[in-house]
Write a protein that holds these residues in place. Structure first.
Motif, mmCIF file in Angstrom:
data_model
loop_
_atom_site.group_PDB
_atom_site.id
_atom_site.type_symbol
_atom_site.label_atom_id
_atom_site.label_comp_id
_atom_site.label_asym_id
_atom_site.label_seq_id
_atom_site.Cartn_x
_atom_site.Cartn_y
_atom_site.Cartn_z
ATOM 1 N N VAL A 158 0.807 -1.310 0.184
ATOM 2 C CA VAL A 158 0.027 -0.082 -0.080
ATOM 3 C C VAL A 158 0.848 1.349 -0.030
ATOM 4 O O VAL A 158 0.586 2.124 -0.943
ATOM 5 N N VAL A 159 1.946 1.373 0.912
ATOM 6 C CA VAL A 159 2.791 2.589 1.069
ATOM 7 C C VAL A 159 3.530 2.712 -0.403
ATOM 8 O O VAL A 159 3.783 3.626 -0.938
ATOM 9 N N ALA A 160 4.112 1.516 -0.783
ATOM 10 C CA ALA A 160 5.136 1.461 -2.044
ATOM 11 C C ALA A 160 4.160 1.953 -3.172
ATOM 12 O O ALA A 160 5.065 2.489 -4.085
ATOM 13 N N ALA A 161 3.247 1.394 -3.578
ATOM 14 C CA ALA A 161 2.252 1.830 -4.522
ATOM 15 C C ALA A 161 1.555 3.141 -4.613
ATOM 16 O O ALA A 161 0.986 3.422 -5.757
ATOM 17 N N ARG A 162 1.560 4.050 -3.735
ATOM 18 C CA ARG A 162 0.919 5.243 -3.518
ATOM 19 C C ARG A 162 1.965 6.117 -4.691
ATOM 20 O O ARG A 162 3.090 6.104 -4.539
ATOM 21 N N PRO A 163 1.175 6.598 -5.772
ATOM 22 C CA PRO A 163 1.644 7.507 -6.477
ATOM 23 C C PRO A 163 2.376 8.675 -6.034
ATOM 24 O O PRO A 163 1.829 9.417 -5.150
ATOM 25 N N GLY A 164 3.576 8.978 -6.404
ATOM 26 C CA GLY A 164 4.078 10.188 -5.745
ATOM 27 C C GLY A 164 4.219 11.079 -7.042
ATOM 28 O O GLY A 164 3.900 11.233 -7.946
ATOM 29 N N PRO A 165 5.240 12.308 -6.632
ATOM 30 C CA PRO A 165 5.593 13.397 -7.555
ATOM 31 C C PRO A 165 6.453 12.439 -8.614
ATOM 32 O O PRO A 165 7.050 11.512 -8.591
ATOM 33 N N GLY A 166 6.355 13.132 -9.765
ATOM 34 C CA GLY A 166 6.739 12.499 -10.902
ATOM 35 C C GLY A 166 6.031 11.926 -11.971
ATOM 36 O O GLY A 166 4.861 12.458 -12.126
ATOM 37 N N PRO A 167 6.670 11.107 -12.768
ATOM 38 C CA PRO A 167 5.882 10.553 -13.926
ATOM 39 C C PRO A 167 4.795 9.823 -13.358
ATOM 40 O O PRO A 167 4.826 9.080 -12.360
ATOM 41 N N ALA A 168 3.468 10.137 -13.683
ATOM 42 C CA ALA A 168 2.432 9.067 -13.378
ATOM 43 C C ALA A 168 2.568 7.701 -13.774
ATOM 44 O O ALA A 168 3.020 7.138 -14.709
ATOM 45 N N TYR A 169 2.096 6.899 -12.983
ATOM 46 C CA TYR A 169 2.195 5.454 -13.134
ATOM 47 C C TYR A 169 1.025 4.699 -12.596
ATOM 48 O O TYR A 169 0.097 5.224 -11.901
ATOM 49 N N SER A 170 0.702 3.543 -12.962
ATOM 50 C CA SER A 170 -0.632 2.822 -12.390
ATOM 51 C C SER A 170 -0.386 2.379 -11.086
ATOM 52 O O SER A 170 0.520 1.366 -11.089
ATOM 53 N N SER A 171 -0.771 2.807 -9.989
ATOM 54 C CA SER A 171 -0.683 2.168 -8.796
ATOM 55 C C SER A 171 -1.338 0.893 -8.769
ATOM 56 O O SER A 171 -0.772 -0.061 -7.914
ATOM 57 N N VAL A 172 -2.220 0.513 -9.689
ATOM 58 C CA VAL A 172 -2.795 -0.961 -9.874
ATOM 59 C C VAL A 172 -1.702 -1.857 -10.248
ATOM 60 O O VAL A 172 -1.746 -2.947 -9.661
ATOM 61 N N ALA A 173 -1.110 -1.271 -11.214
ATOM 62 C CA ALA A 173 0.069 -2.323 -11.806
ATOM 63 C C ALA A 173 1.029 -2.377 -10.582
ATOM 64 O O ALA A 173 1.467 -3.722 -10.365
ATOM 65 N N ALA A 174 1.385 -1.483 -9.857
ATOM 66 C CA ALA A 174 2.614 -1.598 -8.838
ATOM 67 C C ALA A 174 1.868 -2.454 -7.835
ATOM 68 O O ALA A 174 2.652 -3.432 -7.066
ATOM 69 N N GLY A 175 0.573 -2.280 -7.343
ATOM 70 C CA GLY A 175 -0.013 -2.986 -6.461
ATOM 71 C C GLY A 175 -0.056 -4.698 -6.805
ATOM 72 O O GLY A 175 0.218 -5.591 -5.801
ATOM 73 N N LEU A 176 -0.157 -4.674 -8.166
ATOM 74 C CA LEU A 176 -0.478 -6.188 -8.578
ATOM 75 C C LEU A 176 0.917 -6.915 -8.365
ATOM 76 O O LEU A 176 0.860 -8.328 -8.262
ATOM 77 N N ALA A 177 1.904 -6.034 -8.779
ATOM 78 C CA ALA A 177 3.358 -6.511 -8.644
ATOM 79 C C ALA A 177 3.707 -6.986 -7.403
ATOM 80 O O ALA A 177 4.264 -8.009 -6.839
ATOM 81 N N GLY A 178 3.167 -6.188 -6.388
ATOM 82 C CA GLY A 178 3.393 -6.596 -4.914
ATOM 83 C C GLY A 178 2.568 -7.964 -4.627
ATOM 84 O O GLY A 178 3.431 -8.717 -3.840
ATOM 85 N N LEU A 179 1.418 -7.891 -5.154
ATOM 86 C CA LEU A 179 0.640 -9.228 -4.712
ATOM 87 C C LEU A 179 1.055 -10.445 -5.035
ATOM 88 O O LEU A 179 1.449 -11.566 -4.691
ATOM 89 N N ASP A 180 2.137 -10.234 -6.609
ATOM 90 C CA ASP A 180 2.836 -11.496 -7.180
ATOM 91 C C ASP A 180 3.957 -11.843 -6.241
ATOM 92 O O ASP A 180 4.391 -12.808 -6.056
ATOM 93 N N ALA A 181 4.879 -10.571 -5.709
ATOM 94 C CA ALA A 181 5.795 -11.202 -4.852
ATOM 95 C C ALA A 181 5.312 -11.521 -3.575
ATOM 96 O O ALA A 181 5.989 -12.356 -3.029
ATOM 97 N N VAL A 182 4.184 -11.282 -2.826
ATOM 98 C CA VAL A 182 3.653 -11.991 -1.564
ATOM 99 C C VAL A 182 3.373 -13.297 -2.090
ATOM 100 O O VAL A 182 4.055 -14.228 -1.306
ATOM 101 N N ALA A 183 2.822 -13.606 -3.210
ATOM 102 C CA ALA A 183 2.546 -15.049 -3.437
ATOM 103 C C ALA A 183 3.542 -15.926 -3.942
ATOM 104 O O ALA A 183 3.547 -17.025 -3.587
ATOM 105 N N ALA A 184 4.684 -15.511 -4.480
ATOM 106 C CA ALA A 184 5.861 -15.915 -4.547
ATOM 107 C C ALA A 184 6.461 -16.569 -3.220
ATOM 108 O O ALA A 184 7.251 -17.445 -3.258
ATOM 109 N N GLY A 185 6.157 -16.023 -2.210
ATOM 110 C CA GLY A 185 6.565 -16.659 -0.863
ATOM 111 C C GLY A 185 6.033 -17.986 -0.652
ATOM 112 O O GLY A 185 6.594 -18.784 0.222
#
Length: 158
Positions: A31-58
Motif C-alpha cells: 500500500v505504501v510503496a504503490a502510492r503514486p508520488g511526484p514525478g511521472p504518473a504510473y498505475s498504482s494498480v500495476a504496482a499493487g499487482l506486482a506486490g501481490l505477485d511478490a507476496v504470492a511468490a513466498g
C-alpha cells in the motif's frame, strides 16, 4: 511433518498480535510503496499487482515462516487488518517493521528471520520497480529509492 502441521507449529509460536503484525506487514508495504508520488504518473494498480505477485511468490520459499505467513494472508476472507494503525502512513509502516524485527529476534529462527525480512523488502522493491518501469529505461525514482533505503533500515537489513 506435513506442511499444514508445520504452519500450525509456526503460528503457535507467536501471540495473535505478533502474528497479525507479521502477516499484515507485506500488505502494508504494498500500500505504501504503490502510492503514486511526484514525478511521472504510473498505475498504482500495476504496482499493487506486482506486490501481490511478490507476496504470492513466498509460497515456494524455503522458509516455513514465510510459507505460513503467505498461507495466512491468502486464508483471510475480509482482507482487513486488525491493527488500528493507518495502513498507508509510511512512518507507521517503518515503526511496524522495527516492531516485527524485535518479534523475530525473540521468536524466530535466525534463518527464518533473515528470510522474512528480505522477503518483505523484496515485496517493496518489486512494487517500486514496477512503478519505475512504466517509463522504459527509467531508473528507480529518488522517492522510491529513499523509501526502500528506509524500509531496509527499519527491517535491520542495512
Amino acid at each position: 511433518m506435513s506442511e499444514r502441521s508445520a504452519q500450525v507449529t509456526i503460528v503457535a509460536g507467536y501471540s495473535a498480535t505478533e502474528w497479525e503484525l507479521l502477516t499484515g506487514l507485506p500488505g502494508r508495504v504494498i500500500v505504501v510503496a504503490a502510492r503514486p508520488g511526484p514525478g511521472p504518473a504510473y498505475s498504482s494498480v500495476a504496482a499493487g499487482l506486482a506486490g501481490l505477485d511478490a507476496v504470492a511468490a513466498g509460497r515456494v520459499f524455503d522458509s516455513d515462516l514465510i510459507r505460513a505467513v503467505v498461507a495466512t494472508v491468502y486464508a483471510r476472507h475480509d482482507g482487513a487488518s486488525e491493527t488500528g494503525a493507518e495502513p498507508d502512513d509510511p512512518a507507521d509502516l517503518l515503526a511496524a517493521c522495527r516492531a516485527a524485527v524485535r518479534v523475530l529476534e525473540r521468536r524466530a529462527d535466525p534463518a527464518d528471520s533473515a528470510a522474512y525480512r528480505q522477503w518483505v523488502q523484496s515485496v517493496g522493491a518489486r512494487v517500486c520497480r514496477t512503478a519505475s518501469a512504466v517509463v522504459p529505461g527509467a531508473e528507480l525514482a529518488p522517492a522510491d529509492r529513499r523509501f526502500l533505503d528506509r524500509l531496509g533500515g527499519a527491517l535491520a537489513l542495512r
